[in-house]
Design an enzyme around this catalytic site. Structure first.
Site, PDB file in Angstrom:
ATOM      1  CB  CYS A  13     -58.910  37.674 -33.048  1.00  0.00           C
ATOM      2  SG  CYS A  13     -59.641  36.706 -34.397  1.00  0.00           S
ATOM      3  CG  HIS A  21     -57.346  33.207 -32.807  1.00  0.00           C
ATOM      4  ND1 HIS A  21     -58.090  34.278 -32.372  1.00  0.00           N
ATOM      5  CD2 HIS A  21     -56.196  33.223 -32.079  1.00  0.00           C
ATOM      6  CE1 HIS A  21     -57.431  34.916 -31.413  1.00  0.00           C
ATOM      7  NE2 HIS A  21     -56.283  34.300 -31.226  1.00  0.00           N
TER       8      HIS A  21
END
EC number: 3.4.19.12
Length: 530
Positions: A89, A334
């Protein structure tokens, strides 16, 4: 990291007794002894730039500023989402911010570099050109980023997105120099990448005894801001350029009067970049723990108060991308980003998921990296859209553009290579297998501390999801009525017009069948929220 990447690079120094900490200890510098000067007669910004040009004799051979191709070539609509290949990510969020950087995207879409570069393999400019071209010209699809983009960086676990971002920018900068490997550091700071992202610091020390002035000039590609005591980006910038008094044990050894005397030190921006990368220092250098606090950042930022010449009128920048981290450490959590498409609409780019957003949502994030572009540059791109000018096809003939490219080729470092055939350019977009990445991911995968896919479990009632990620657990819990309205976009899906005429949405059952056609992309589901 590479030794000449990230923050401060090689330096131009005037009166060498003052020296900024540099990541290039071997950098050459020029020395100019200056006697006592009147307080109001410092070198002008223009004079400094001229002096810098004299120190870089081959600078105009690398990437002439006046010939930088910045004409608009970007599609107006948002492009593709990026598939997460396992703890990537941070790669996807960084790539999306670079993809929607107008000067960089326009240069990549011109294919100027690939037409003159003969080292496609291992060339970051060629790799980024292939990626940006695919991403911007495949709206409604999900594409897999090439392994080559993170080669030598990704080790199967999550890394710091800012480090990867500057790793990529630095690799592109080095790719501009294959024909000038022996040039000095000053010339390397005149590359096309430095023209887009780079500027120069001025560190000035003034002796309070003899009024002698010592200036040191250092190039930068990004600006790091300490947010420990700052509530906004403007406050962090003010702290950065706040004058510092040197006295007592920290007294300055003046190179003019040769005495140890009190002095004042000030750090300002000599030149500001076309594109500003502002990184908020959210992570501890020792523990990696995150400073989880809200720091306000504006949609429009005036950088003039932080310049060496502060009274020359506004220098306004507009926000076009935000890189966000959700979590408590730079090595877990994230990463996702917000980008502003050419038509002015904001989108949240969360791996494969691309969602329309608003400026209110964008400005309410705990931002990690902020991307600003000079307002004049952004308005020029927006003006071409408002006038209804469609982007030209990549192979379109354009006399003016070809003339400009011809001028650039005479000065570009990769000039002697023959022009590539179309199939050779296409070859740069092909991706090798991801088995190696998957193997490393399985060997080094660590159990996350929390479900990173539930960072934002709720969606605003008026949100429009352009395409949906495969991670739907949060939506099922919070929006079951929206989850049931997914459009099956397999190879047998009717055309967009037919779907709109019927007014019905088929439920997505199972995985979409892979297309067997060459160079086909998997379709994404369309979620429409009332």
């Amino acid at each position: 990291m590479e030794e000449d990447s990230l923050y401060l690079g090689g330096e131009w120094q005037f009166n060498h007794f003052s020296k900024l900490t540099s990541s290039r200890p071997d950098a050459a510098f020029a020395e100019i002894q200056r006697t006592s000067l009147p307080e109001k007669s410092p070198l002008s910004c223009e004079t400094r730039v001229d002096l810098c040009d004299d120190l870089a004799p081959v600078a105009r051979q690398l990437a002439p500023r006046e010939k930088l191709p910045l004409s608009n070539r970007r599609p107006a609509a948002v492009g593709a989402g990026l598939q997460n290949m396992g703890n990537t990510c941070y790669v996807n969020a960084s790539l999306q911010c670079l993809t929607y950087t107008p000067p960089l995207a326009n240069y990549m879409l011109s294919r100027e570099h690939s037409q003159t570069c003969h080292r496609h393999k291992g060339c970051m400019l060629c790799t980024m050109q292939a990626h940006i071209t695919r991403a911007l010209h495949n709206p409604g699809h999900v594409i897999q980023p090439s392994q080559a983009l993170a080669a030598g960086f990704h080790r199967g676990k999550q890394e710091d997105a800012h480090e990867f971002l500057m790793f990529t920018v630095d690799a592109m900068k080095k790719a501009c120099l294959p024909g000038h490997k022996q040039v000095d550091h000053h010339s390397k700071d005149t590359t096309l990448i430095h023209q887009i992202f780079g500027g120069y610091w001025r560190s000035q020390i003034k002796c309070l005894h003899c009024h002698g002035i010592s200036d040191t000039f250092d190039p930068y590609l990004d600006i790091a801001l300490d947010i420990q005591a700052a509530q906004s980006v403007q406050q962090a910038l003010e702290q950065l350029v706040k004058p510092e008094e040197l006295n007592g044990e920290n007294a300055y050894h003046c190179g003019v009067c040769l005495q140890r005397a009190p002095a004042s030190k000030m750090l300002t921006l000599l030149t500001s970049a076309k594109v500003l990368i502002l990184v908020l220092k959210r992570f501890s250098d020792v523990t990696g723990n995150k400073i989880a606090k809200n720091v306000q950042y504006p949609e429009c930022l005036d950088m003039q108060p932080y310049m060496s010449q502060p009274n020359t009128g506004p220098l306004v920048y507009v926000l076009y991308a935000v890189l966000v981290h959700a979590g408590w450490s730079c090595h877990n959590g994230h990463y996702f980003s917000y980008v502003k498409a050419q038509e002015g609409q904001w989108y949240k780019m969360d791996d494969a998921e691309v969602t329309a957003s608003s400026i209110t949502s964008v400005l309410s994030q705990q931002a990690y990296v902020l991307f600003y572009i000079q307002k004049s540059e952004w308005e020029r791109h927006s003006e071409s859209v408002s006038r209804g000018r469609e982007p030209r096809a990549l192979g379109a003939e354009d006399t003016d553009r070809r003339a400009t490219q011809g001028e650039l080729k005479r000065d570009h470092p990769c000039l002697q290579a023959p022009e590539l055939d179309e199939h050779l350019v296409e070859r740069a977009t092909q991706e090798s297998t991801l088995d190696h990445w998957k193997f490393l991911q399985e060997q080094n995968k660590t159990k996350p501390e929390f479900n990173v896919r539930k960072v934002e479990g709720t969606l605003p009632p008026d949100v429009l999801v352009i395409h949906q990620s495969k991670y739907k657990c949060g939506m099922k819990n919070h929006h079951p009525e929206q989850q049931s309205s997914l459009l099956n976009l397999s190879s047998s899906t009717p055309t967009h017009q037919e779907s709109m005429n019927t007014g019905t949405l088929a439920s997505l059952r199972g995985r979409a069948r892979r297309s067997k056609g060459k160079n086909k992309h998997s379709k994404r589901a369309l979620l429409v929220c009332q």
